[in-house]
Design a protein around this motif. Structure first.
Motif, PDB file in Angstrom:
ATOM      1  N   SER A 103      -7.084   8.240   1.457  1.00 22.82           N
ATOM      2  CA  SER A 103      -6.089   9.027   0.725  1.00 22.82           C
ATOM      3  C   SER A 103      -5.922   8.620  -0.721  1.00 22.82           C
ATOM      4  CB  SER A 103      -4.728   8.926   1.426  1.00 22.82           C
ATOM      5  OG  SER A 103      -4.267   7.593   1.475  1.00 22.82           O
ATOM      6  N   ARG A 104      -6.679   7.601  -1.192  1.00 19.29           N
ATOM      7  CA  ARG A 104      -6.512   7.160  -2.569  1.00 19.29           C
ATOM      8  C   ARG A 104      -7.078   8.170  -3.535  1.00 19.29           C
ATOM      9  NH1 ARG A 104      -8.135   1.447  -1.525  1.00 19.29           N
ATOM     10  NH2 ARG A 104      -6.221   0.671  -0.683  1.00 19.29           N
TER      11      ARG A 104
ATOM     12  N   ASP B 147      -5.800  -4.123   1.977  1.00 22.75           N
ATOM     13  CA  ASP B 147      -5.291  -3.355   3.106  1.00 22.75           C
ATOM     14  C   ASP B 147      -6.351  -3.080   4.163  1.00 22.75           C
ATOM     15  OD1 ASP B 147      -6.874  -1.439   1.893  1.00 22.75           O
ATOM     16  OD2 ASP B 147      -5.279   0.038   1.622  1.00 22.75           O
TER      17      ASP B 147
ATOM     18  N   MET C 250       0.838  -1.195   0.000  1.00 23.23           N
ATOM     19  CA  MET C 250       0.000   0.000   0.000  1.00 23.23           C
ATOM     20  C   MET C 250       0.875   1.248   0.000  1.00 23.23           C
ATOM     21  SD  MET C 250      -1.533   0.261   3.828  1.00 23.23           S
ATOM     22  CE  MET C 250      -0.456   0.501   5.252  1.00 23.23           C
ATOM     23  N   CYS C 251       2.164   1.086   0.384  1.00 25.84           N
ATOM     24  CA  CYS C 251       3.104   2.204   0.333  1.00 25.84           C
ATOM     25  C   CYS C 251       3.482   2.571  -1.098  1.00 25.84           C
ATOM     26  CB  CYS C 251       4.356   1.878   1.140  1.00 25.84           C
ATOM     27  SG  CYS C 251       4.079   1.838   2.922  1.00 25.84           S
TER      28      CYS C 251
ATOM     29  N   TRP D 103       0.792   5.256  -0.580  1.00 27.01           N
ATOM     30  CA  TRP D 103       0.739   5.970   0.691  1.00 27.01           C
ATOM     31  C   TRP D 103       2.129   5.967   1.312  1.00 27.01           C
ATOM     32  CZ3 TRP D 103       1.661   3.612   5.564  1.00 27.01           C
ATOM     33  CH2 TRP D 103       1.414   4.438   6.683  1.00 27.01           C
TER      34      TRP D 103
ATOM     35  N   GLY E 199      -1.635  -4.169   2.899  1.00 30.73           N
ATOM     36  CA  GLY E 199      -1.537  -3.250   4.016  1.00 30.73           C
ATOM     37  C   GLY E 199      -0.770  -3.899   5.150  1.00 30.73           C
TER      38      GLY E 199
ATOM     39  N   ASN F 236      -5.942   2.561   3.460  1.00 26.10           N
ATOM     40  CA  ASN F 236      -5.556   3.664   2.591  1.00 26.10           C
ATOM     41  C   ASN F 236      -6.733   4.308   1.869  1.00 26.10           C
ATOM     42  OD1 ASN F 236      -3.522   5.332   1.659  1.00 26.10           O
ATOM     43  ND2 ASN F 236      -3.059   4.065  -0.110  1.00 26.10           N
TER      44      ASN F 236
END
Length: 270
Positions: A269-270, A262, A160-161, A164, A203, A266
């Protein structure tokens, strides 16, 4: 556990990082779904053998292979091993990876700081495994898929990073954003050969070395659970289920895509 399903019937898969965590769950899941053969590839051969033995004990077919994904020739040898043993290579799950916390620390850095605190050595360690190693792995397997001529599916374990940025994991963030861009780039390059390239961006997953530090910190673990919409850490098998979908024929119209198991971490913020 017994292997009776057939979603992967007739397919040979290579799983890097297959000795533990998400990679191990993926190797078991592909075998459970009837894979013709699974190469459990890992830096730690004894643990890879344990995973392969577990597959064999349940009626599947697997072999263990020692590989350091930082070594391009070792990745070529790994892919050749699959073809030599089973005559084909249909699926790659590239799950080998490290975090800054698990990289080799030196006198400059203990593995827990933000971008300006990371030593050059830690930066290089993470990029060497998570991005260069991924490129070595994808390239080696794709070459053999092209040689065999039957297409295939490559599934890269990103994070997911990829979308994010964690405030304390700069090298990891950059490596996983690179993994996602490599996935899209190779999807374009390999489509004419019938090879699909996708990614999974997990996630916070429990029962893995990658999240051990977070889970051991009561305050950090609580913060993760609080932000995650489903209110818990994920399970390796839940990631493996997403990988199974992208590896198999049910995702035949997917390439250059990423799935994020995840728990909704996230979503804001997607």
């Amino acid at each position: 556990m017994s292997f009776r399903s057939t979603r992967m019937q007739g397919k040979v898969a290579v799983v890097t990082g297959g000795a533990s965590g998400i990679g191990r769950a993926c190797a078991l899941r592909l075998a459970e779904e009837g894979a013709l053969g699974v190469v459990v590839a890992d830096l730690h051969l004894d643990q890879a053998r344990a995973t392969a033995d577990e597959i064999a004990a349940a009626g599947g077919n697997a072999s263990a292979f020692a590989v350091d994904v930082r070594d391009a020739q070792a990745c070529e040898d790994m892919a050749r091993h699959a073809v030599d043993r089973w005559g084909q290579l249909d699926v790659l799950v590239a799950a080998a990876g490290i975090s800054g916390e698990r990289a080799a620390a030196d006198e400059e850095h203990d593995g827990t700081g933000a971008g300006l605190s990371f030593s050059s050595r830690t930066w290089q360690d993470v990029l060497d495994v998570n991005l260069n190693g991924l490129m070595h792995t994808d390239r080696a397997v794709a070459r053999w898929m092209i040689t065999v001529g039957s297409g295939g599916s490559i599934v890269n374990i990103a994070s997911m990073c990829s979308a994010w940025a964690s405030a304390t994991a700069t090298p990891y963030n950059v490596s996983k954003a690179g993994a996602w861009m490599l996935t899209k780039s190779l999807a374009i390059e390999l489509a004419p050969h019938g090879i699909r390239v996708n990614a999974v961006g997990p996630g916070f997953i429990g029962d893995t070395g990658m999240t051990a530090h977070t889970r051991a910190d009561e305050q950090a673990a609580a913060a993760v659970v609080d932000r995650t919409l489903l209110g818990r850490f994920g399970r390796p098998r839940e990631v493996a289920d997403a990988v199974l979908f992208l590896a198999g024929d049910e995702s035949s119209y997917f390439t250059g895509s990423i799935l994020y198991p995840d728990g909704g971490f996230n979503a804001p913020s997607r």
